[in-house]
Write a protein that holds these residues in place. Structure first.
Motif, PDB file in Angstrom:
ATOM      1  N   GLU A 119       1.806   6.990  -6.701  1.00 47.21           N
ATOM      2  CA  GLU A 119       0.762   7.950  -7.073  1.00 47.21           C
ATOM      3  C   GLU A 119       1.214   9.387  -6.776  1.00 47.21           C
ATOM      4  OE1 GLU A 119      -3.431   5.520  -6.599  1.00 47.21           O
ATOM      5  OE2 GLU A 119      -2.478   6.326  -4.778  1.00 47.21           O
ATOM      6  N   LYS A 120       1.891   9.562  -5.658  1.00 44.43           N
ATOM      7  CA  LYS A 120       2.374  10.905  -5.294  1.00 44.43           C
ATOM      8  C   LYS A 120       3.427  11.380  -6.287  1.00 44.43           C
ATOM      9  CE  LYS A 120       4.252  13.544  -1.415  1.00 44.43           C
ATOM     10  NZ  LYS A 120       4.704  13.493   0.009  1.00 44.43           N
TER      11      LYS A 120
ATOM     12  N   THR B  46       1.084   4.261  -2.823  1.00 47.86           N
ATOM     13  CA  THR B  46       0.864   5.663  -2.430  1.00 47.86           C
ATOM     14  C   THR B  46       2.034   6.538  -2.889  1.00 47.86           C
ATOM     15  OG1 THR B  46      -0.441   4.997  -0.513  1.00 47.86           O
ATOM     16  CG2 THR B  46       0.500   7.214  -0.475  1.00 47.86           C
TER      17      THR B  46
ATOM     18  N   ARG C 143      -4.087   9.636  -9.347  1.00 48.54           N
ATOM     19  CA  ARG C 143      -4.587   8.468  -8.620  1.00 48.54           C
ATOM     20  C   ARG C 143      -4.691   7.312  -9.601  1.00 48.54           C
ATOM     21  NH1 ARG C 143      -6.888   7.207  -3.905  1.00 48.54           N
ATOM     22  NH2 ARG C 143      -6.830   9.380  -3.217  1.00 48.54           N
TER      23      ARG C 143
ATOM     24  N   SER D 146       0.825  -1.206   0.000  1.00 46.29           N
ATOM     25  CA  SER D 146       0.000   0.000   0.000  1.00 46.29           C
ATOM     26  C   SER D 146       0.864   1.263   0.000  1.00 46.29           C
ATOM     27  CB  SER D 146      -0.921  -0.009   1.223  1.00 46.29           C
ATOM     28  OG  SER D 146      -1.706   1.171   1.259  1.00 46.29           O
ATOM     29  N   LYS D 147       1.922   1.258   0.798  1.00 47.80           N
ATOM     30  CA  LYS D 147       2.810   2.417   0.853  1.00 47.80           C
ATOM     31  C   LYS D 147       3.523   2.629  -0.476  1.00 47.80           C
ATOM     32  CE  LYS D 147       3.655   2.219   5.831  1.00 47.80           C
ATOM     33  NZ  LYS D 147       4.663   1.945   6.902  1.00 47.80           N
TER      34      LYS D 147
END
Length: 306
Positions: A41-42, A38, A47, A34-35
């Motif tokens: 995406e950043k 994230t 997204r 998940s990290k």
């Protein structure tokens, strides 16, 4: 982007539609996966995934990025293979999806031989009569019967099916043997129920250069070809199934082919896979095993040159 690991993680999540399943496949924790997404995406400023408590889906931006990522990772894999091809043997995991009947009778024996021949291969096989989204679901290949509608895939002809109308000798002794397709109206014809449409599969015939079909249904109609064979052997009526499904019962005298001068050629069978500039060793080994399996059926299946 520092390395390709983030792309690998993203692709596995998109294929599995689950952080947990992707983590298990990658040998990571779900939190780490998940990290990683994230951070990606950043970094990209968009997204890529819609997250919910039960399922992960791609956004519009994510769908396009997913296709590009698969191509990038395939190119990296190909580059690695060009270096080691001379001394390499097929290894790793190959995922394949196939229809149940063809899979059980034709493909699974080929996969067993493939595993014995190449112990470095791990085969994940899904047997279902659905049409899989090969690229999106992360399959290396799939078996599809009939026209291939997904233009993104490479389709390689394996063979062409032959169909036959059959009934048990006991049924024919009691009810008589139809001489033409028109006489089927006087018989109990057991239909195959398509799991895709819910309708009955038409029976295709050919005579004097003309092809025509008949839609039949009897007192028992089933979405499983082997079950239809069992019903016919029990004397319940006439069925039309692929020759490879009925071959054993015919050979044992439990079923007798009828209307042999009228049955039309069956659909073509393809191995489909995502495009790649160079076919992987494991996919090439799979193709060779399938060719051998089809050849072993002889006249039951029409070969590519037929």
């Amino acid at each position: 982007m520092d390395n390709l690991n983030a792309l690998v993680v993203f692709v596995r999540v998109a294929e599995a539609r689950s952080f947990t399943a992707a983590a298990e496949r990658l040998g990571l924790t779900a939190s780490a996966v998940s990290k990683s997404i994230t951070r990606l995406e950043k970094e990209l400023g968009v997204r890529l995934l819609h997250r919910s408590t039960r399922l992960v889906n791609l956004t519009n931006d994510g769908t396009g990025f997913f296709e590009h990522c698969r191509e990038i990772l395939a190119s990296v894999e190909e580059a690695e293979r060009t270096v080691t091809l001379a001394k390499a043997s097929p290894h790793g995991r190959v995922r394949i999806q196939m229809p149940v009947g063809f899979g059980r009778r034709v493909v699974m024996p080929a996969l067993r031989q493939l595993s014995l021949r190449h112990p470095g291969l791990v085969v994940d096989a899904e047997l279902s009569d659905r049409v899989a989204d090969v690229a999106y679901e992360g399959f290396d290949a799939a078996i599809q019967i009939g026209q291939v509608s997904d233009e993104r895939l490479v389709a390689r002809l394996i063979c062409r099916l032959r169909f036959t109308a059959v009934a048990s000798p006991e049924y024919l002794a009691e009810h008589g043997e139809p001489a033409t397709p028109d006489e089927l109206d006087q018989h109990n014809c057991l239909a195959y129920v398509s799991p895709l449409t819910g309708g009955y599969r038409p029976w295709e015939f050919s005579h004097n250069g003309q092809t025509f079909s008949r839609r039949v249904s009897g007192r028992l109609n089933v979405n499983h070809a082997d079950t239809l064979v069992e019903a016919a052997v029990a004397g319940m009526g006439i069925i039309m199934v692929s020759n490879f499904i009925a071959a054993d019962a015919i050979r044992r005298g439990l079923l007798k082919p009828i209307l042999t001068g009228f049955v039309a050629p069956g659909p073509k069978v393809y191995l489909v896979h995502p495009p790649s500039r160079m076919i992987s060793l494991k996919l090439r080994a799979l193709m060779e095993a399938l060719d051998e399996a089809v050849a072993a059926f002889g006249q039951v299946l029409e070969t590519k040159g037929a």
